[in-house]
Each structure stands twice: as structure tokens, then as C-alpha cells.
Design a protein around this motif. Structure first.
Motif, PDB file in Angstrom:
ATOM      1  N   ILE A   1       0.852  -1.189   0.000  1.00 45.25           N
ATOM      2  CA  ILE A   1       0.000   0.000   0.000  1.00 45.25           C
ATOM      3  C   ILE A   1       0.885   1.235   0.000  1.00 45.25           C
ATOM      4  CG2 ILE A   1      -1.701   1.306   1.331  1.00 45.25           C
ATOM      5  CD1 ILE A   1      -2.536  -1.441   2.524  1.00 45.25           C
ATOM      6  N   THR A   2       0.614   2.143  -0.919  1.00 42.09           N
ATOM      7  CA  THR A   2       1.333   3.400  -0.982  1.00 42.09           C
ATOM      8  C   THR A   2       0.397   4.503  -0.514  1.00 42.09           C
ATOM      9  OG1 THR A   2       2.599   2.574  -2.870  1.00 42.09           O
ATOM     10  CG2 THR A   2       2.626   4.957  -2.495  1.00 42.09           C
ATOM     11  N   SER A   3       0.924   5.372   0.359  1.00 50.87           N
ATOM     12  CA  SER A   3       0.100   6.463   0.871  1.00 50.87           C
ATOM     13  C   SER A   3       0.983   7.667   1.171  1.00 50.87           C
ATOM     14  CB  SER A   3      -0.617   6.020   2.152  1.00 50.87           C
ATOM     15  OG  SER A   3       0.343   5.730   3.156  1.00 50.87           O
ATOM     16  N   SER A   4       0.351   8.822   1.300  1.00 51.10           N
ATOM     17  CA  SER A   4       1.107  10.033   1.637  1.00 51.10           C
ATOM     18  C   SER A   4       1.028  10.318   3.124  1.00 51.10           C
ATOM     19  CB  SER A   4       0.566  11.220   0.847  1.00 51.10           C
ATOM     20  OG  SER A   4      -0.798  11.412   1.150  1.00 51.10           O
ATOM     21  N   GLN A   5       0.278   9.497   3.850  1.00 52.30           N
ATOM     22  CA  GLN A   5       0.145   9.642   5.302  1.00 52.30           C
ATOM     23  C   GLN A   5      -0.013   8.253   5.901  1.00 52.30           C
ATOM     24  OE1 GLN A   5      -3.419  11.927   5.801  1.00 52.30           O
ATOM     25  NE2 GLN A   5      -4.703  10.434   4.799  1.00 52.30           N
ATOM     26  N   PRO A   6       0.228   8.104   7.190  1.00 49.05           N
ATOM     27  CA  PRO A   6       0.066   6.785   7.806  1.00 49.05           C
ATOM     28  C   PRO A   6      -1.357   6.265   7.617  1.00 49.05           C
ATOM     29  CG  PRO A   6       1.205   8.267   9.300  1.00 49.05           C
ATOM     30  CD  PRO A   6       0.704   9.104   8.143  1.00 49.05           C
ATOM     31  N   VAL A   7      -1.456   4.976   7.302  1.00 47.82           N
ATOM     32  CA  VAL A   7      -2.753   4.342   7.083  1.00 47.82           C
ATOM     33  C   VAL A   7      -3.083   3.492   8.303  1.00 47.82           C
ATOM     34  CG1 VAL A   7      -4.018   2.717   5.619  1.00 47.82           C
ATOM     35  CG2 VAL A   7      -2.465   4.365   4.599  1.00 47.82           C
ATOM     36  N   ASP A   8      -4.340   3.541   8.726  1.00 43.78           N
ATOM     37  CA  ASP A   8      -4.802   2.778   9.886  1.00 43.78           C
ATOM     38  C   ASP A   8      -4.693   1.273   9.608  1.00 43.78           C
ATOM     39  OD1 ASP A   8      -6.006   1.753  12.121  1.00 43.78           O
ATOM     40  OD2 ASP A   8      -7.955   2.690  11.762  1.00 43.78           O
ATOM     41  N   ASP A   9      -3.816   0.618  10.362  1.00 40.89           N
ATOM     42  CA  ASP A   9      -3.580  -0.816  10.179  1.00 40.89           C
ATOM     43  C   ASP A   9      -4.873  -1.617  10.354  1.00 40.89           C
ATOM     44  OD1 ASP A   9      -1.565  -3.029   9.906  1.00 40.89           O
ATOM     45  OD2 ASP A   9      -2.360  -3.522  11.894  1.00 40.89           O
ATOM     46  N   ALA A  10      -5.669  -1.262  11.348  1.00 36.64           N
ATOM     47  CA  ALA A  10      -6.918  -1.995  11.594  1.00 36.64           C
ATOM     48  C   ALA A  10      -7.886  -1.826  10.429  1.00 36.64           C
ATOM     49  CB  ALA A  10      -7.559  -1.503  12.890  1.00 36.64           C
ATOM     50  N   ALA A  11      -7.885  -0.657   9.807  1.00 38.21           N
ATOM     51  CA  ALA A  11      -8.779  -0.407   8.669  1.00 38.21           C
ATOM     52  C   ALA A  11      -8.359  -1.252   7.470  1.00 38.21           C
ATOM     53  CB  ALA A  11      -8.769   1.080   8.310  1.00 38.21           C
ATOM     54  N   VAL A  12      -7.047  -1.408   7.275  1.00 40.18           N
ATOM     55  CA  VAL A  12      -6.556  -2.244   6.171  1.00 40.18           C
ATOM     56  C   VAL A  12      -6.957  -3.693   6.408  1.00 40.18           C
ATOM     57  CG1 VAL A  12      -4.503  -3.135   5.008  1.00 40.18           C
ATOM     58  CG2 VAL A  12      -4.651  -0.707   5.606  1.00 40.18           C
ATOM     59  N   ARG A  13      -6.745  -4.169   7.626  1.00 40.74           N
ATOM     60  CA  ARG A  13      -7.112  -5.553   7.945  1.00 40.74           C
ATOM     61  C   ARG A  13      -8.619  -5.766   7.776  1.00 40.74           C
ATOM     62  NH1 ARG A  13      -3.134  -8.492  10.581  1.00 40.74           N
ATOM     63  NH2 ARG A  13      -1.251  -7.278  10.936  1.00 40.74           N
ATOM     64  N   ALA A  14      -9.414  -4.799   8.183  1.00 40.58           N
ATOM     65  CA  ALA A  14     -10.866  -4.908   8.038  1.00 40.58           C
ATOM     66  C   ALA A  14     -11.258  -4.933   6.559  1.00 40.58           C
ATOM     67  CB  ALA A  14     -11.548  -3.746   8.753  1.00 40.58           C
ATOM     68  N   ALA A  15     -10.572  -4.145   5.742  1.00 37.21           N
ATOM     69  CA  ALA A  15     -10.867  -4.117   4.308  1.00 37.21           C
ATOM     70  C   ALA A  15     -10.540  -5.455   3.661  1.00 37.21           C
ATOM     71  CB  ALA A  15     -10.070  -2.993   3.633  1.00 37.21           C
ATOM     72  N   VAL A  16      -9.423  -6.047   4.063  1.00 33.57           N
ATOM     73  CA  VAL A  16      -9.045  -7.359   3.521  1.00 33.57           C
ATOM     74  C   VAL A  16     -10.080  -8.404   3.926  1.00 33.57           C
ATOM     75  CG1 VAL A  16      -7.327  -9.220   3.658  1.00 33.57           C
ATOM     76  CG2 VAL A  16      -6.580  -6.848   3.392  1.00 33.57           C
ATOM     77  N   GLU A  17     -10.520  -8.340   5.183  1.00 32.04           N
ATOM     78  CA  GLU A  17     -11.537  -9.285   5.651  1.00 32.04           C
ATOM     79  C   GLU A  17     -12.862  -9.059   4.934  1.00 32.04           C
ATOM     80  OE1 GLU A  17     -11.573  -9.092   9.912  1.00 32.04           O
ATOM     81  OE2 GLU A  17      -9.505  -9.776  10.058  1.00 32.04           O
ATOM     82  N   GLU A  18     -13.185  -7.801   4.642  1.00 35.19           N
ATOM     83  CA  GLU A  18     -14.411  -7.483   3.909  1.00 35.19           C
ATOM     84  C   GLU A  18     -14.380  -8.120   2.519  1.00 35.19           C
ATOM     85  OE1 GLU A  18     -17.098  -5.927   4.967  1.00 35.19           O
ATOM     86  OE2 GLU A  18     -18.142  -5.912   3.054  1.00 35.19           O
ATOM     87  N   ALA A  19     -13.183  -8.203   1.945  1.00 35.71           N
ATOM     88  CA  ALA A  19     -13.031  -8.825   0.625  1.00 35.71           C
ATOM     89  C   ALA A  19     -13.109 -10.344   0.719  1.00 35.71           C
ATOM     90  CB  ALA A  19     -11.703  -8.393  -0.009  1.00 35.71           C
ATOM     91  N   GLY A  20     -13.042 -10.871   1.943  1.00 36.01           N
ATOM     92  CA  GLY A  20     -13.168 -12.312   2.131  1.00 36.01           C
ATOM     93  C   GLY A  20     -11.858 -13.044   2.375  1.00 36.01           C
ATOM     94  N   TYR A  21     -10.820 -12.303   2.776  1.00 37.58           N
ATOM     95  CA  TYR A  21      -9.493 -12.900   2.979  1.00 37.58           C
ATOM     96  C   TYR A  21      -8.948 -12.494   4.337  1.00 37.58           C
ATOM     97  CZ  TYR A  21     -10.395 -13.482  -1.899  1.00 37.58           C
ATOM     98  OH  TYR A  21     -11.006 -13.825  -3.075  1.00 37.58           O
ATOM     99  N   GLN A  22      -7.768 -13.012   4.670  1.00 46.01           N
ATOM    100  CA  GLN A  22      -7.161 -12.740   5.966  1.00 46.01           C
ATOM    101  C   GLN A  22      -5.751 -12.190   5.784  1.00 46.01           C
ATOM    102  OE1 GLN A  22      -8.606 -13.325   9.096  1.00 46.01           O
ATOM    103  NE2 GLN A  22     -10.471 -13.722   7.938  1.00 46.01           N
ATOM    104  N   VAL A  23      -5.359 -11.277   6.684  1.00 38.61           N
ATOM    105  CA  VAL A  23      -3.974 -10.825   6.726  1.00 38.61           C
ATOM    106  C   VAL A  23      -3.213 -11.819   7.594  1.00 38.61           C
ATOM    107  CG1 VAL A  23      -2.400  -9.005   7.474  1.00 38.61           C
ATOM    108  CG2 VAL A  23      -4.589  -8.402   6.425  1.00 38.61           C
ATOM    109  N   ALA A  24      -2.107 -12.337   7.077  1.00 40.09           N
ATOM    110  CA  ALA A  24      -1.316 -13.342   7.814  1.00 40.09           C
ATOM    111  C   ALA A  24      -0.588 -12.678   8.973  1.00 40.09           C
ATOM    112  CB  ALA A  24      -0.325 -14.011   6.871  1.00 40.09           C
TER     113      ALA A  24
END
Length: 72
Positions: free
Chosen positions: A49-72
Motif C-alpha cells: 500500500i502506498t500512501s502520503s500519510q500513515p494508514v490505519d492498520d486496523a482499517a486495512v485488515r478490516a478491508a481485507v476481511e471485507e473482501a473475504g481474505y485474511q492478513v497473515a
């Protein structure tokens, strides 16, 4: 003159098996506030993930789970 500093974060996502999986994860993670670019490598499960500011780790994990997958 201010300078924007680009940041990258890499996650490993498990369960992706095809291009549709990659598209689903990319689409969900791109909706996280601050995310500018998402690069997914299907073979390794690496999601960068590329961003210009820190990205909320929990939000990324939630987005991956929303897609139906898991962060290892």
C-alpha cells in the motif's frame, strides 16, 4: 514549499487464488482513507500500500476481511 513523503506498507494476505481475488482485495483496500495505490502479487500474497500519510492498520485488515481474505 512542502514536500509530500510517500510511505509504503506491505501485508501478506492469505487465500487469494486468482485475478478476481486480487481485484477484490485491491478494491476494498483502496477505499481505506489515505491509500493512494495498492499493488497485489498473487503468487506471494503480498499487498503493498502506498500512501502520503500513515494508514490505519486496523482499517486495512478490516478491508481485507471485507473482501473475504485474511492478513497473515
Amino acid at each position: 514549499m512542502s514536500q509530500t513523503q510517500t510511505q509504503t506498507q506491505t501485508y501478506t494476505v492469505t487465500g487469494m487464488t486468482c485475478g478476481h481475488c486480487v481485484a477484490s482485495v485491491t478494491e476494498e483496500v483502496q477505499e481505506v482513507p489515505g491509500v493512494e495505490q495498492v499493488d497485489v502479487v498473487l503468487e506471494t500474497g503480498a499487498v503493498t500500500i502506498t500512501s502520503s500519510q500513515p494508514v490505519d492498520d486496523a482499517a486495512v485488515r478490516a478491508a481485507v476481511e471485507e473482501a473475504g481474505y485474511q492478513v497473515a
